[in-house]
Scaffold this active site. Structure first.
Site, PDB file in Angstrom:
ATOM      1  N   GLU A 257      34.657  37.484  52.434  1.00 40.34           N
ATOM      2  CA  GLU A 257      36.070  38.199  52.790  1.00 40.34           C
ATOM      3  C   GLU A 257      35.527  39.627  53.457  1.00 40.34           C
ATOM      4  O   GLU A 257      35.132  40.483  52.881  1.00 40.34           O
ATOM      5  CB  GLU A 257      37.186  38.836  51.838  1.00 40.34           C
ATOM      6  CG  GLU A 257      37.765  37.585  51.108  1.00 40.34           C
ATOM      7  CD  GLU A 257      38.372  36.707  51.791  1.00 40.34           C
ATOM      8  OE1 GLU A 257      38.994  37.200  52.820  1.00 40.34           O
ATOM      9  OE2 GLU A 257      39.006  35.756  51.228  1.00 40.34           O
ATOM     10  N   CYS A 296      42.107  45.736  54.268  1.00 37.35           N
ATOM     11  CA  CYS A 296      41.699  44.815  55.214  1.00 37.35           C
ATOM     12  C   CYS A 296      42.540  43.987  56.108  1.00 37.35           C
ATOM     13  O   CYS A 296      41.985  43.320  56.932  1.00 37.35           O
ATOM     14  CB  CYS A 296      40.615  43.732  54.387  1.00 37.35           C
ATOM     15  SG  CYS A 296      41.940  42.963  52.936  1.00 37.35           S
TER      16      CYS A 296
HETATM   17  P1  NAP Z   1      30.351  47.626  51.658  1.00 37.39           P
HETATM   18  O1  NAP Z   1      29.821  48.637  51.986  1.00 37.39           O
HETATM   19  O2  NAP Z   1      30.054  46.154  52.196  1.00 37.39           O
HETATM   20  O3  NAP Z   1      30.338  47.286  50.028  1.00 37.39           O
HETATM   21  C1  NAP Z   1      31.269  46.375  49.345  1.00 37.39           C
HETATM   22  C2  NAP Z   1      30.378  45.841  48.111  1.00 37.39           C
HETATM   23  O4  NAP Z   1      28.851  45.269  48.209  1.00 37.39           O
HETATM   24  C3  NAP Z   1      30.270  47.142  47.173  1.00 37.39           C
HETATM   25  O5  NAP Z   1      30.327  46.694  46.014  1.00 37.39           O
HETATM   26  C4  NAP Z   1      28.691  47.506  47.562  1.00 37.39           C
HETATM   27  O6  NAP Z   1      28.363  48.109  46.422  1.00 37.39           O
HETATM   28  C5  NAP Z   1      28.122  46.118  47.624  1.00 37.39           C
HETATM   29  N1  NAP Z   1      26.886  45.934  48.169  1.00 37.39           N
HETATM   30  C6  NAP Z   1      26.329  46.933  49.193  1.00 37.39           C
HETATM   31  N2  NAP Z   1      25.123  46.600  49.622  1.00 37.39           N
HETATM   32  C7  NAP Z   1      24.841  45.395  49.056  1.00 37.39           C
HETATM   33  C8  NAP Z   1      23.687  44.438  48.990  1.00 37.39           C
HETATM   34  N3  NAP Z   1      22.820  44.541  50.038  1.00 37.39           N
HETATM   35  N4  NAP Z   1      23.769  43.403  48.158  1.00 37.39           N
HETATM   36  C9  NAP Z   1      24.986  43.303  47.166  1.00 37.39           C
HETATM   37  N5  NAP Z   1      25.892  43.966  47.316  1.00 37.39           N
HETATM   38  C10 NAP Z   1      25.728  45.134  48.045  1.00 37.39           C
HETATM   39  O7  NAP Z   1      31.979  47.554  52.069  1.00 37.39           O
HETATM   40  P2  NAP Z   1      33.116  48.760  51.501  1.00 37.39           P
HETATM   41  O8  NAP Z   1      32.726  49.995  52.455  1.00 37.39           O
HETATM   42  O9  NAP Z   1      33.157  48.985  50.009  1.00 37.39           O
HETATM   43  O10 NAP Z   1      34.390  48.065  51.992  1.00 37.39           O
HETATM   44  C11 NAP Z   1      35.192  48.308  53.129  1.00 37.39           C
HETATM   45  C12 NAP Z   1      35.164  47.079  53.933  1.00 37.39           C
HETATM   46  O11 NAP Z   1      35.484  45.920  53.053  1.00 37.39           O
HETATM   47  C13 NAP Z   1      36.058  47.139  55.262  1.00 37.39           C
HETATM   48  O12 NAP Z   1      35.195  46.871  56.499  1.00 37.39           O
HETATM   49  C14 NAP Z   1      37.014  45.931  54.931  1.00 37.39           C
HETATM   50  O13 NAP Z   1      37.564  45.380  56.070  1.00 37.39           O
HETATM   51  C15 NAP Z   1      36.391  45.098  54.051  1.00 37.39           C
HETATM   52  N6  NAP Z   1      37.516  44.439  53.130  1.00 37.39           N
HETATM   53  C16 NAP Z   1      37.757  43.281  53.369  1.00 37.39           C
HETATM   54  C17 NAP Z   1      38.536  42.889  52.492  1.00 37.39           C
HETATM   55  C18 NAP Z   1      39.000  41.049  52.694  1.00 37.39           C
HETATM   56  O14 NAP Z   1      39.573  40.757  51.647  1.00 37.39           O
HETATM   57  N7  NAP Z   1      38.651  40.496  53.793  1.00 37.39           N
HETATM   58  C19 NAP Z   1      39.224  43.579  51.700  1.00 37.39           C
HETATM   59  C20 NAP Z   1      38.838  44.760  51.576  1.00 37.39           C
HETATM   60  C21 NAP Z   1      37.959  45.498  52.280  1.00 37.39           C
HETATM   61  P3  NAP Z   1      28.152  49.781  46.435  1.00 37.39           P
HETATM   62  O15 NAP Z   1      29.530  50.398  46.218  1.00 37.39           O
HETATM   63  O16 NAP Z   1      27.604  50.007  45.066  1.00 37.39           O
HETATM   64  O17 NAP Z   1      27.231  50.027  47.456  1.00 37.39           O
END
Ligand code: NAP
Length: 516
Positions: A257, A296
């Site tokens: 997602e 999101c």
């Molecule tokens: P993110 O930076 O991609 O982080 C998401 C998760 O992935 C966090 O738990 C992060 O851990 C982890 N992570 C980071 N690098 C990783 C890697 N190399 N390998 C495995 N895991 C890794 O996203 P975010 O900033 O938290 O969230 C915001 C984004 O999420 C927005 O763009 C939004 O649109 C999207 N979103 C989508 C939905 C949906 O249902 N489609 C829902 C909510 C949000 P750490 O926090 O420890 O870095």
């Protein structure tokens, strides 16, 4: 020193060996707690979940597992006040926004408890009826679904530390699949506290629910072929995850997602003072400001007939002007903060990029915050952008500003409007505003090609509809293309993800015995 939150793996609480990352209050800037996953034996953690948790869950029927979900919901309900406090402190959310996360999670669990109860004493699911492979049906093919014999790893985003866990865990646990959750670091406290309450209440079998807070390093390396992985977060991290060998070489089933540039579309043929125009304006303002736009599914693009561009801009602006932004502890505040000062900087940067090709139709940035220091708090004021030439402006269709920002754009005719909607390249949700059922239905079918959910609003459902961005467990959550290609929720449909499908080819008596 702030408290170092423990991880729950291999059936016990274990603190990481490092100093940990500090979680902060995004309004006051103060340190709250720390998380760390250093030194954990990840192989042992995954093996315990798979073997001990998985076996115990699979020994139960769907109805028995549904009862576990009901007990989890009851535990969360009884600790709800603490979750509200943690959300205020760590996510900077006002009560209404906390409700979306906390109560939304409890509601989703309760729904799956209800649906799971109806599946009864079965331990696997039939998929369709048996079909004949030989004359007179003496040899038949019957498809069944059995719970996957692995673990479900969830890597979640910062914006829904409560709901984000339970909307995934409810169907996984109901399916008989143990869960390991890795929450986003910035807001991991709420997730950790919820898991702690559930584990301490002893309502789930050992190994059914584990939590690892802090770095994601090494987690994907643990995945084995029968495990599943569900990720919510940015498209950038999603791309890294997709390229991991667990997915490319071991075919670990994954659900992504990612981000999404969702739209709202006002159909042609409505007067500026009509009810649907007001409904659209209110919904756009609500979507921009609920959780400070950190949803999101939030509306990012608003498509209206050229002739209504100015009046819709004014109507949305009038709604946004009423929004008081600041410290969520002040009862007069309607919109709290973004999740962190880092996110505040990311939002300002995205806004600046969009402003290169758009103009601000409503710009709250000059307004003072209530009870919050603008030099410290991650509070962002809402900004409605206007884009007069959406055909030539790629950025409004491409850049998701994860904050209280949306762009209004005019269209020439319905064909043009639909083409602009599709430029999101696959989104989680679109909403359509109009009155004529046939026109609404035709537009819905058209947008269904690029959206996981199409939310249709007319004056008939003005007070009934569930909201553009609200994710209901009854409906699919996920979208094609840019949105990640995922499929969550949608009632029992999501159980497919946690089951393995097999065709059983056998004589009729064996087929009948499958149901015993
Ligand atoms: P993110 O930076 O991609 O982080 C998401 C998760 O992935 C966090 O738990 C992060 O851990 C982890 N992570 C980071 N690098 C990783 C890697 N190399 N390998 C495995 N895991 C890794 O996203 P975010 O900033 O938290 O969230 C915001 C984004 O999420 C927005 O763009 C939004 O649109 C999207 N979103 C989508 C939905 C949906 O249902 N489609 C829902 C909510 C949000 P750490 O926090 O420890 O870095």
């Amino acid at each position: 020193m702030t408290e170092l939150l423990a991880n729950h793996v291999a059936g016990r609480w274990q603190t990481g060996s490092g100093a940990g990352s500090v979680l902060k209050d995004p309004v006051l800037g103060t340190a709250l707690v720390r998380v760390d996953a250093g030194g954990l034996d990840l192989a042992a953690a995954f093996a315990f979940a798979r073997e001990t948790g998985g076996k115990a869950l699979r020994a139960l029927s769907y109805a028995q597992r549904a009862q576990l979900l009901a007990k989890v919901a009851a535990v969360l309900q009884s600790n709800r006040d603490a979750y509200y406090d943690i959300s205020t402190a760590n996510s900077g959310t006002v009560k209404n926004d906390t409700a979306v996360d906390v109560d939304g999670g409890i509601y989703t669990l309760s729904q799956y408890a209800k649906w799971g109860t109806a599946l009864g004493s079965a331990r696997h699911l039939s998929d369709g009826a048996a079909v004949a492979l030989a004359k007179e049906g003496a040899f038949q093919s019957q498809h069944i679904q059995v719970p996957t014999q692995g673990v479900a790893l969830f890597i979640n985003a910062f914006n829904f530390p409560g709901w984000g866990l339970w909307e995934k865990a409810a169907p996984a646990l109901l399916s008989g699949v143990p869960v390991i959750i890795k929450p986003a670091t910035a807001t991991a406290w709420l997730t950790q506290r919820m898991v702690k309450d559930v584990v301490d209440a002893g309502v789930l079998p050992p190994g059914a629910l584990s939590i690892i807070c802090g770095s994601s390093a090494g987690l994907l390396d643990q995945l084995q072929p029968m495990d599943v992985m569900s990720f919510t977060g940015s498209a950038e991290t999603a791309a890294t995850i997709r390229a991991h060998s667990a997915i490319t070489r071991h075919s670990v089933r994954s659900n992504i997602e990612a981000d999404s540039v969702n739209c709202a579309l006002l159909l042609p043929g409505h007067a500026a003072d009509s009810e649907v125009v007001q409904l659209l304006a209110r919904e756009v303002a609500r979507e921009m400001t609920v959780k400070s736009g950190q949803k999101c599914t939030a509306i990012r693009r608003v498509l209206v007939p050229q002739a209504l561009y100015d009046s819709v801009a004014q109507a949305i602006g009038a709604q946004l002007a009423k929004v008081v932004v600041g410290n969520p502890r002040n009862e007069a505040v309607r919109m709290g903060s973004l999740v962190s000062r880092e996110q505040y900087a990311v939002v300002q940067q995205g806004l600046a990029q969009l402003l290169q090709h758009t103009t601000a139709l409503h710009d709250g940035r000059g307004k003072a915050l209530l009870d919050a220091d603008p030099a410290i708090a991650a509070c962002a004021q809402p900004v409605l952008l206007g884009c007069q030439d959406p055909d030539a402006t790629a950025s409004v269709h491409d850049i998701e500003v994860f904050g209280p920002v949306a762009a209004l754009m005019p269209y020439r005719n319905l064909e043009h409007a639909l083409a602009l909607a599709h430029r999101g390249q696959g989104s989680l949700a679109a909403s359509i505003y109009g009155e004529a059922p046939d026109a609404l239905a035709q537009a819905a079918i058209e947008l269904a090609a690029t959206h996981g959910r199409v939310h249709v609003v007319s004056s008939e459902v003005a007070k009934l509809h569930t909201g553009h961005g609200n994710v209901m467990p009854q409906s699919l959550h996920g979208g094609p293309g840019r949105a990640g290609g995922g499929a969550e929720l949608g009632g029992l449909r999501v159980l497919d993800f946690y089951h393995r499908k097999a065709a059983i080819q056998a004589q009729p008596s064996v087929q009948q015995a499958l149901d015993n």
